[in-house]
Write a protein that holds these residues in place. Structure first.
Motif, PDB file in Angstrom:
ATOM      1  N   GLY A  65      40.843  34.985   0.356  1.00 59.94           N
ATOM      2  CA  GLY A  65      40.887  35.793  -0.848  1.00 59.94           C
ATOM      3  C   GLY A  65      40.499  34.882  -1.995  1.00 59.94           C
ATOM      4  N   THR A  66      40.446  35.434  -3.194  1.00 64.21           N
ATOM      5  CA  THR A  66      40.104  34.614  -4.346  1.00 64.21           C
ATOM      6  C   THR A  66      41.276  34.620  -5.305  1.00 64.21           C
ATOM      7  N   SER A  67      41.849  33.455  -5.545  1.00 66.72           N
ATOM      8  CA  SER A  67      43.059  33.364  -6.342  1.00 66.72           C
ATOM      9  C   SER A  67      42.805  33.727  -7.802  1.00 66.72           C
ATOM     10  N   PHE A  68      43.899  33.999  -8.500  1.00 66.49           N
ATOM     11  CA  PHE A  68      43.828  34.455  -9.885  1.00 66.49           C
ATOM     12  C   PHE A  68      44.001  33.302 -10.871  1.00 66.49           C
ATOM     13  N   GLU A 141      46.645  48.301  -5.790  1.00 59.94           N
ATOM     14  CA  GLU A 141      46.257  46.897  -5.942  1.00 59.94           C
ATOM     15  C   GLU A 141      45.076  46.573  -5.029  1.00 59.94           C
ATOM     16  N   ARG A 142      45.083  47.119  -3.810  1.00 58.75           N
ATOM     17  CA  ARG A 142      43.952  46.836  -2.907  1.00 58.75           C
ATOM     18  C   ARG A 142      42.658  47.420  -3.453  1.00 58.75           C
ATOM     19  N   LEU A 145      41.592  45.015  -6.102  1.00 59.26           N
ATOM     20  CA  LEU A 145      41.143  43.757  -5.503  1.00 59.26           C
ATOM     21  C   LEU A 145      39.761  43.912  -4.863  1.00 59.26           C
ATOM     22  N   ARG A 148      37.379  43.689  -7.570  1.00 60.33           N
ATOM     23  CA  ARG A 148      37.319  42.309  -8.049  1.00 60.33           C
ATOM     24  C   ARG A 148      36.402  41.487  -7.149  1.00 60.33           C
ATOM     25  N   GLU A 149      36.551  41.666  -5.841  1.00 59.71           N
ATOM     26  CA  GLU A 149      35.677  40.945  -4.915  1.00 59.71           C
ATOM     27  C   GLU A 149      34.209  41.306  -5.153  1.00 59.71           C
ATOM     28  N   THR A 163      43.709  41.964 -12.194  1.00 61.70           N
ATOM     29  CA  THR A 163      43.981  43.280 -11.596  1.00 61.70           C
ATOM     30  C   THR A 163      45.393  43.723 -11.949  1.00 61.70           C
TER      31      THR A 163
END
Lengths: 211, 209
Positions: A65-68, A141-142, A145, A148-149, A163
């Motif tokens: 995943g890509t951290s915030f 949230e998914r 996300l 966001r990806e 997010t």
């Protein structure tokens, strides 16, 4: 005994509703909230097995995943909810997959964010009312996300995309039919305008990596 | 869990003193906290690393450990009464399932729920004998299954179930025309009794144990 349990429950019902009440009425018996998060670093034991669609175990580094960025970084930046209004992305029932006909909207948002290098974007995930509250908070949230990806794939830095999931708390329209549900299964983009602080000696640019 | 600071964050709320402290305020969502029976550990769902995954940490916020890694949903963790297992809802092989994982990490094990679809919101009874959960099948049904999995007993329509300390009564939320209402369910007899509404819509109850 029964009465005792029942009283406990009533008391707990009160407690369950307190946070919500507190938000609206600013009850003065609640202490202020500290701004600090937990301390300590994250341990990844490496043995938590990733879940793939086929249920097979995979090496933990196969899925990234890509951290915030720091969640407090932009908390005081003004929000513009209007600018991306036409770009609200809609989803199928119980799905966080971005449909191909929705992708141009994401591309439009990406173009804008690219052209405004000091601004950032927050993605709000929402659901229709057909899941349980807790399930929907996660589903919203998914959805956020997934978008966001997609923005990251289109070249936006991960640190500029936040997010937030509201689950089923904030429907776009009221109603309990498919027409309403379709409008409520969505994600909205909110522009986070780079904040200009006004100091004693005139405007002060803050947090702008380009200045 | 509260949006008090404009974001889904997790807080500790001390009931006698009303004092609150922020517990998890990472980027992304901080949701579904569950405290172990001995009060020493907290399981929760965080998306700080890019996906909604299951994490566990000590009750003072230290020792944060990520237990799952998946693009899919992990939600609604709860603890076995001995604190060794965390049960949660996930998607395995395209099917929503109840799962459990060792609290110190390890392989995810499916808990089969024969007879119902889309199980979510599990809660493990204090005596360890049953897991109560919500099946999402168009409507919502409160169900129980043994912790090792197997045939499901469907009880009544409702959601957000939580065991009482006696491992017999379950408090849950019932959707009514005027919003959600808390009800008590006597599991062996399936008798239901509404709890008087405090104000507005009441849901997501948790019984003090």
């Amino acid at each position: 005994m029964k009465l005792t349990n029942f009283s406990k429950l009533v008391l707990f019902g009160l407690i369950v509703t307190l946070p919500a009440v507190g938000c609206r009425t600013k009850s003065n018996y609640l202490t202020g909230l500290p701004k600090t998060g937990p301390t300590g670093s994250v341990v990844d034991p490496g043995n938590g097995k990733a879940l793939l669609d086929d249920g097979n175990k995979v090496k933990s580094d196969d899925i990234t995943g890509t951290s915030f960025a720091d969640p407090n970084l932009r908390k005081d930046w003004p929000r513009d909810r209007e600018i991306f209004q036409a770009d609200t992305v809609h989803f199928d029932f119980d799905s966080s997959i971005i449909k191909s006909e929705e992708k141009p909207k994401v591309a439009a948002v990406a173009e804008y964010i690219k052209a405004h290098a000091s601004d950032a974007v927050e993605i709000e995930g929402h659901c229709d009312a057909r899941g349980t509250e807790e399930y929907n908070r996660s589903l919203g949230e998914r959805r956020a996300l997934a978008l966001r990806e997609e923005l990251i794939r289109l070249g936006i830095e991960a640190s500029r995309v936040d997010t937030i999931s509201y689950g089923e708390d904030r429907p776009a329209v009221a109603g309990n039919d498919e027409a309403a549900y379709r409008k409520n299964r969505r994600a909205e983009f909110v522009l986070e305008k780079h904040q200009t602080l006004v100091g004693l000696n005139g405007p002060v640019q803050n947090n702008d990596p380009n200045k | 869990m509260s949006y008090k600071l404009n974001h889904p964050d997790i807080f500790y709320h001390d009931i006698p003193t009303q004092a609150r402290r922020a517990f998890a305020r990472y980027g992304g969502s901080n949701i579904s906290p569950a405290v172990s029976a001995d009060g020493r550990k907290v399981a929760m769902i965080l998306s700080k690393d890019g996906w909604t995954d299951l994490y566990v940490c000590n009750s003072d916020g230290t020792g944060l450990t990520r237990l799952t890694k998946s693009r899919e949903d992990e939600s609604s963790p709860c603890w076995s009464p001995d604190g060794k297992w965390i049960c949660f809802a996930a998607k395995l092989k395209e099917r929503r399932s109840l799962c459990k994982i060792s609290a110190s990490g390890g392989e995810i094990q499916r808990i089969s729920t024969v007879g119902v679809l889309n199980p979510t919101e599990p809660d493990w009874s204090p005596d360890g004998k049953w897991i109560v959960f919500t099946a999402m099948m168009g409507s919502f049904e409160i169900c129980v299954v043994p912790p090792q999995g197997g045939p499901v007993i469907e009880l009544v329509p409702g959601e957000d179930p939580c065991w009482a300390p006696n491992s017999r009564t379950v408090v849950f939320a019932r959707r009514t025309a005027g919003g959600r209402n808390l009800s008590l369910l006597d599991v062996p007899t399936k008798q239901v009794k509404d709890v008087s509404r405090v104000s507005g819509s009441n849901s997501q109850p948790s019984w003090a144990k």
